[in-house]
Design an enzyme around this catalytic site. Sequence first.
Site, PDB file in Angstrom:
ATOM      1  N   HIS A 173      43.838  42.008  38.847  1.00  0.00           N
ATOM      2  CA  HIS A 173      42.591  41.433  39.318  1.00  0.00           C
ATOM      3  C   HIS A 173      42.288  41.774  40.633  1.00  0.00           C
ATOM      4  O   HIS A 173      43.140  41.636  41.755  1.00  0.00           O
ATOM      5  CB  HIS A 173      42.459  39.971  39.263  1.00  0.00           C
ATOM      6  CG  HIS A 173      41.124  39.086  39.708  1.00  0.00           C
ATOM      7  ND1 HIS A 173      40.669  38.484  38.775  1.00  0.00           N
ATOM      8  CD2 HIS A 173      40.385  39.203  40.621  1.00  0.00           C
ATOM      9  CE1 HIS A 173      39.606  37.823  39.251  1.00  0.00           C
ATOM     10  NE2 HIS A 173      39.227  38.518  40.279  1.00  0.00           N
ATOM     11  N   HIS A 203      35.827  39.296  37.400  1.00  0.00           N
ATOM     12  CA  HIS A 203      37.142  40.162  37.164  1.00  0.00           C
ATOM     13  C   HIS A 203      36.855  41.607  37.006  1.00  0.00           C
ATOM     14  O   HIS A 203      35.963  41.976  36.157  1.00  0.00           O
ATOM     15  CB  HIS A 203      37.810  39.482  35.725  1.00  0.00           C
ATOM     16  CG  HIS A 203      39.043  40.229  35.578  1.00  0.00           C
ATOM     17  ND1 HIS A 203      40.290  39.785  35.917  1.00  0.00           N
ATOM     18  CD2 HIS A 203      39.193  41.344  34.742  1.00  0.00           C
ATOM     19  CE1 HIS A 203      41.086  40.848  35.515  1.00  0.00           C
ATOM     20  NE2 HIS A 203      40.677  41.810  34.825  1.00  0.00           N
ATOM     21  N   HIS A 242      41.869  42.462  44.545  1.00  0.00           N
ATOM     22  CA  HIS A 242      42.033  41.623  45.699  1.00  0.00           C
ATOM     23  C   HIS A 242      42.438  42.332  46.863  1.00  0.00           C
ATOM     24  O   HIS A 242      43.009  43.608  46.692  1.00  0.00           O
ATOM     25  CB  HIS A 242      43.136  40.772  45.435  1.00  0.00           C
ATOM     26  CG  HIS A 242      44.251  41.326  45.056  1.00  0.00           C
ATOM     27  ND1 HIS A 242      44.662  41.785  43.716  1.00  0.00           N
ATOM     28  CD2 HIS A 242      45.438  41.222  45.527  1.00  0.00           C
ATOM     29  CE1 HIS A 242      45.886  42.382  43.720  1.00  0.00           C
ATOM     30  NE2 HIS A 242      46.471  41.951  44.876  1.00  0.00           N
TER      31      HIS A 242
END
Length: 114
Positions: A98, A46, A100
């Site tokens: 998070h 994370h 991505h």
Amino acid sequence: MNDCLFCKIIAGQIPSNKVYEDEFTYAFHDIAPQARVHVLVVSKKHTPDAAHNEDLTDQELAACIRTCARVADLLGLTEDGYRIVNNCGENACQSVKHIHFHVLGGEKLSEKMA
Ligand code: AMP
């Protein structure tokens, strides 16, 4: 991270339509696709966004791009091409904090980036 949607998906606590997984990354179909093919590639570690990339090792960060290319191969996007998108922060309308990458393809995409 306890309250992070993508951490819960990686942990299997929330279902996802998985495409690929390795040591550093997890890839799954976006729940609200914006192209014929729309896959999310997330880092297993994370960190909120690309601005906080120092939270990841070079290997973990590079793995995200390699997984985007792997996913494109798996889903037959490589020959015709595809787009990799990363939204970072408020002005980019990042909704899940998070890191991505969106892999978009399977059709001709808009010339505009947004
Ligand atoms: P972003 O706006 O760049 O933060 O992208 C977040 C993406 O996560 C959006 O494209 C959403 O459609 C997608 N998303 C949100 N919840 C889920 C979920 N449970 N499974 C798959 N994709 C999701």
